[in-house]
Motif scaffolding. Sequence first.
Motif, mmCIF file in Angstrom:
data_model
loop_
_atom_site.group_PDB
_atom_site.id
_atom_site.type_symbol
_atom_site.label_atom_id
_atom_site.label_comp_id
_atom_site.label_asym_id
_atom_site.label_seq_id
_atom_site.Cartn_x
_atom_site.Cartn_y
_atom_site.Cartn_z
ATOM 1 N N VAL A 25 0.848 -1.205 0.000
ATOM 2 C CA VAL A 25 0.000 0.000 0.000
ATOM 3 C C VAL A 25 0.878 1.249 0.000
ATOM 4 O O VAL A 25 0.562 2.244 -0.668
ATOM 5 C CB VAL A 25 -0.958 -0.019 1.207
ATOM 6 N N VAL A 26 1.990 1.211 0.740
ATOM 7 C CA VAL A 26 2.931 2.333 0.720
ATOM 8 C C VAL A 26 3.479 2.530 -0.696
ATOM 9 O O VAL A 26 3.580 3.661 -1.182
ATOM 10 C CB VAL A 26 4.081 2.095 1.717
ATOM 11 N N GLU A 27 3.808 1.435 -1.361
ATOM 12 C CA GLU A 27 4.298 1.518 -2.748
ATOM 13 C C GLU A 27 3.233 2.133 -3.660
ATOM 14 O O GLU A 27 3.549 2.947 -4.543
ATOM 15 C CB GLU A 27 4.677 0.124 -3.244
ATOM 16 N N LEU A 28 1.982 1.761 -3.447
ATOM 17 C CA LEU A 28 0.879 2.365 -4.205
ATOM 18 C C LEU A 28 0.808 3.862 -3.955
ATOM 19 O O LEU A 28 0.635 4.655 -4.895
ATOM 20 C CB LEU A 28 -0.439 1.679 -3.825
ATOM 21 N N ALA A 29 0.954 4.268 -2.696
ATOM 22 C CA ALA A 29 0.918 5.685 -2.357
ATOM 23 C C ALA A 29 2.069 6.448 -3.016
ATOM 24 O O ALA A 29 1.884 7.568 -3.521
ATOM 25 C CB ALA A 29 0.962 5.857 -0.838
ATOM 26 N N VAL A 30 3.245 5.840 -3.035
ATOM 27 C CA VAL A 30 4.407 6.468 -3.687
ATOM 28 C C VAL A 30 4.140 6.620 -5.181
ATOM 29 O O VAL A 30 4.444 7.666 -5.784
ATOM 30 C CB VAL A 30 5.680 5.628 -3.442
ATOM 31 N N ALA A 31 3.560 5.596 -5.790
ATOM 32 C CA ALA A 31 3.246 5.665 -7.218
ATOM 33 C C ALA A 31 2.231 6.767 -7.506
ATOM 34 O O ALA A 31 2.309 7.443 -8.545
ATOM 35 C CB ALA A 31 2.714 4.317 -7.698
ATOM 36 N N VAL A 32 1.281 6.952 -6.599
ATOM 37 C CA VAL A 32 0.294 8.030 -6.764
ATOM 38 C C VAL A 32 0.979 9.391 -6.733
ATOM 39 O O VAL A 32 0.628 10.306 -7.491
ATOM 40 C CB VAL A 32 -0.800 7.933 -5.682
ATOM 41 N N VAL A 33 1.988 9.540 -5.882
ATOM 42 C CA VAL A 33 2.760 10.794 -5.843
ATOM 43 C C VAL A 33 3.441 11.027 -7.184
ATOM 44 O O VAL A 33 3.408 12.144 -7.733
ATOM 45 C CB VAL A 33 3.798 10.751 -4.693
ATOM 46 N N PHE A 34 4.053 9.989 -7.737
ATOM 47 C CA PHE A 34 4.669 10.110 -9.058
ATOM 48 C C PHE A 34 3.622 10.483 -10.107
ATOM 49 O O PHE A 34 3.881 11.291 -11.002
ATOM 50 C CB PHE A 34 5.348 8.800 -9.449
ATOM 51 N N LEU A 35 2.441 9.880 -9.993
ATOM 52 C CA LEU A 35 1.367 10.149 -10.944
ATOM 53 C C LEU A 35 0.939 11.612 -10.904
ATOM 54 O O LEU A 35 0.701 12.233 -11.954
ATOM 55 C CB LEU A 35 0.175 9.230 -10.654
ATOM 56 N N HIS B 249 -5.242 9.129 -21.123
ATOM 57 C CA HIS B 249 -4.571 10.385 -21.461
ATOM 58 C C HIS B 249 -3.088 10.355 -21.066
ATOM 59 O O HIS B 249 -2.278 11.098 -21.616
ATOM 60 C CB HIS B 249 -5.269 11.560 -20.773
ATOM 61 N N LEU B 250 -2.745 9.472 -20.124
ATOM 62 C CA LEU B 250 -1.359 9.406 -19.668
ATOM 63 C C LEU B 250 -0.409 8.968 -20.778
ATOM 64 O O LEU B 250 0.724 9.447 -20.866
ATOM 65 C CB LEU B 250 -1.243 8.430 -18.489
ATOM 66 N N SER B 251 -0.860 8.063 -21.623
ATOM 67 C CA SER B 251 0.030 7.476 -22.634
ATOM 68 C C SER B 251 -0.180 8.037 -24.032
ATOM 69 O O SER B 251 0.558 7.679 -24.953
ATOM 70 C CB SER B 251 -0.168 5.951 -22.672
ATOM 71 N N ASP B 252 -1.146 8.901 -24.207
ATOM 72 C CA ASP B 252 -1.511 9.344 -25.554
ATOM 73 C C ASP B 252 -0.330 9.957 -26.312
ATOM 74 O O ASP B 252 -0.024 9.570 -27.437
ATOM 75 C CB ASP B 252 -2.670 10.342 -25.475
ATOM 76 N N ALA B 253 0.345 10.918 -25.710
ATOM 77 C CA ALA B 253 1.444 11.609 -26.396
ATOM 78 C C ALA B 253 2.601 10.655 -26.668
ATOM 79 O O ALA B 253 3.186 10.663 -27.765
ATOM 80 C CB ALA B 253 1.918 12.798 -25.556
ATOM 81 N N ALA B 254 2.958 9.827 -25.684
ATOM 82 C CA ALA B 254 4.071 8.887 -25.851
ATOM 83 C C ALA B 254 3.772 7.879 -26.947
ATOM 84 O O ALA B 254 4.654 7.540 -27.760
ATOM 85 C CB ALA B 254 4.356 8.172 -24.534
ATOM 86 N N VAL B 255 2.545 7.389 -27.010
ATOM 87 C CA VAL B 255 2.167 6.413 -28.034
ATOM 88 C C VAL B 255 2.194 7.055 -29.419
ATOM 89 O O VAL B 255 2.729 6.478 -30.379
ATOM 90 C CB VAL B 255 0.772 5.818 -27.734
ATOM 91 N N GLN B 256 1.627 8.238 -29.543
ATOM 92 C CA GLN B 256 1.628 8.908 -30.838
ATOM 93 C C GLN B 256 3.050 9.138 -31.335
ATOM 94 O O GLN B 256 3.351 8.933 -32.520
ATOM 95 C CB GLN B 256 0.881 10.241 -30.734
ATOM 96 N N ASN B 257 3.928 9.566 -30.446
ATOM 97 C CA ASN B 257 5.310 9.816 -30.821
ATOM 98 C C ASN B 257 6.009 8.536 -31.267
ATOM 99 O O ASN B 257 6.717 8.512 -32.289
ATOM 100 C CB ASN B 257 6.053 10.423 -29.638
ATOM 101 N N LEU B 258 5.792 7.447 -30.529
ATOM 102 C CA LEU B 258 6.455 6.180 -30.843
ATOM 103 C C LEU B 258 5.935 5.592 -32.144
ATOM 104 O O LEU B 258 6.720 5.150 -32.999
ATOM 105 C CB LEU B 258 6.252 5.188 -29.690
#
Length: 495
Positions: A34-44, A466-475
């Motif tokens: 759960v702590v790892e999930l919380a850290v990932a949310v911060v990154f998000l 929406h998180l991956s849209d730009a990266a996918v289009q570029n790739l």
Amino acid sequence: MTVSILLFLPLIAAIAVLLFKNETAKHAALFFSVVELAVAVVFLTKFVPNATTQFAVDYPWIPKLGIYFTAGIDGISMIMILLNVLLVPIIILASYNHNYKNANAFYALILFMQAAMLVVFTAIDGFLFYVSWEAALIPIYFICAIWGGENRVKVTIKFFIYTFAGSLFMLLAIIYLHLQTPSRTYDLHDFYNLTLTVKQQSWVFWAFFLAFAIKMPVFPLHTWQPDTYTEAPTAGTMLLGGIMLKMGVYGAIRWMIPVVPLGFDKWQYVVVALAAIGIVYASLIAFNQKDGKRLVAYSSIAHVGLIAAGIFAWTVTGVQGALYQCLNHGINVVGMFFVMDIISRRLQTRELDQMGGIAKVAPKFAIAFLIIVLGTVALPLTNGFIGEFLLLNSLYEYNILLCAFGGLTIIFGAVYMLRMYKKVMQGETNALTILFTDVTGTEKVVLCTICVLILFLGIYPNSVMHLSDAAVQNLVQSVNDKIFHGTAIPSGKQY
């Protein structure tokens, strides 16, 4: 803030969990996940959804050999990270009703596997990618071999040989690419900028494809999967089906197609056809399954076949759909395996013919089971719908006939899943099912969490896409340009 925090926390947690015993170990594992999930949310919250690589680290590891600990997060990685950190706490909580011998080792292996898979999803150095790819295999091997079913040793050895052998071909491809780089590095962007002939790219393509296709798995490299899923403990099956097979999907998107676009272009139709054949093959076998867990295993092959076909069609729509469906398939398949675990623990059988009428004695369980089934068969407003719609749209653009084969996933899946639900939940109770008790405690929490995710991601898909849209289009555009010009176009590092 760098990605190293996200990568090393589960590894530290795994070591810490080894110090605890039994009940305390699983509580500690849940806490750390759960702590790892919380850290990932911060990154998000700090992530900018563009085409750049963010939170990057680039530490010397074995610099004399051109090996660096280089990792970072873009939109494609972020979806895979969310898949990982969302499912691991659910998987740990779902195992609470099992009393595993040496529980501290069991839960430590889960956390170690989480760490390895996170490195796979963020690695930018090819050697780091390979090492973490193999490292993820070690804990799941022991989880299946020690805590699995009666035939666990034989089945696990087959699984290990399949996946390890495929990985060796990938290692050879990575070393070959390293030797072609002017500065002798393993950097992904240097691989992207190589100008190899079609013949060279074809050999590298098939070397990568073997590793990734076995992991997904793609027909005809799937034979390890049903037995392994059946014999593995429920948590192991969830890790395999929910997260680990997505390593193959991610590898194809990040490491195979963009590195050897001309090789991919030459063999594209073959691999799309293999994926389409796998969809029909696995669906037809699923029809005849009497064991509920094996039915879900073959269903998983069919759904992943559609994901693979969408990737290899190589459109923005298809890659976006594949990434989104990776997340949705992970949630749904974990839910299905948990449902089967609840049934088998209460009835001491997975034989569908021995069941019936459970909805009458367990209405809460029946509702949750139905929502998970509807998500699996891609009913509109559930999470499976948008992903499969995008994948079929991509296949339609590529080839109408192959799209028709892909569409059979939805049709066949609806038939055998709803038939299974009717057989298990409807009708009259018998001497076995009359004693079935409704869900309680942690079972409620797990099922409610999964059902909420199914409905939320079905109603509001752009919360993730929406998180991956730009990266996918570029790739996708970069690969298409290279194919159009028949060569590799240099594209500098973006971190």
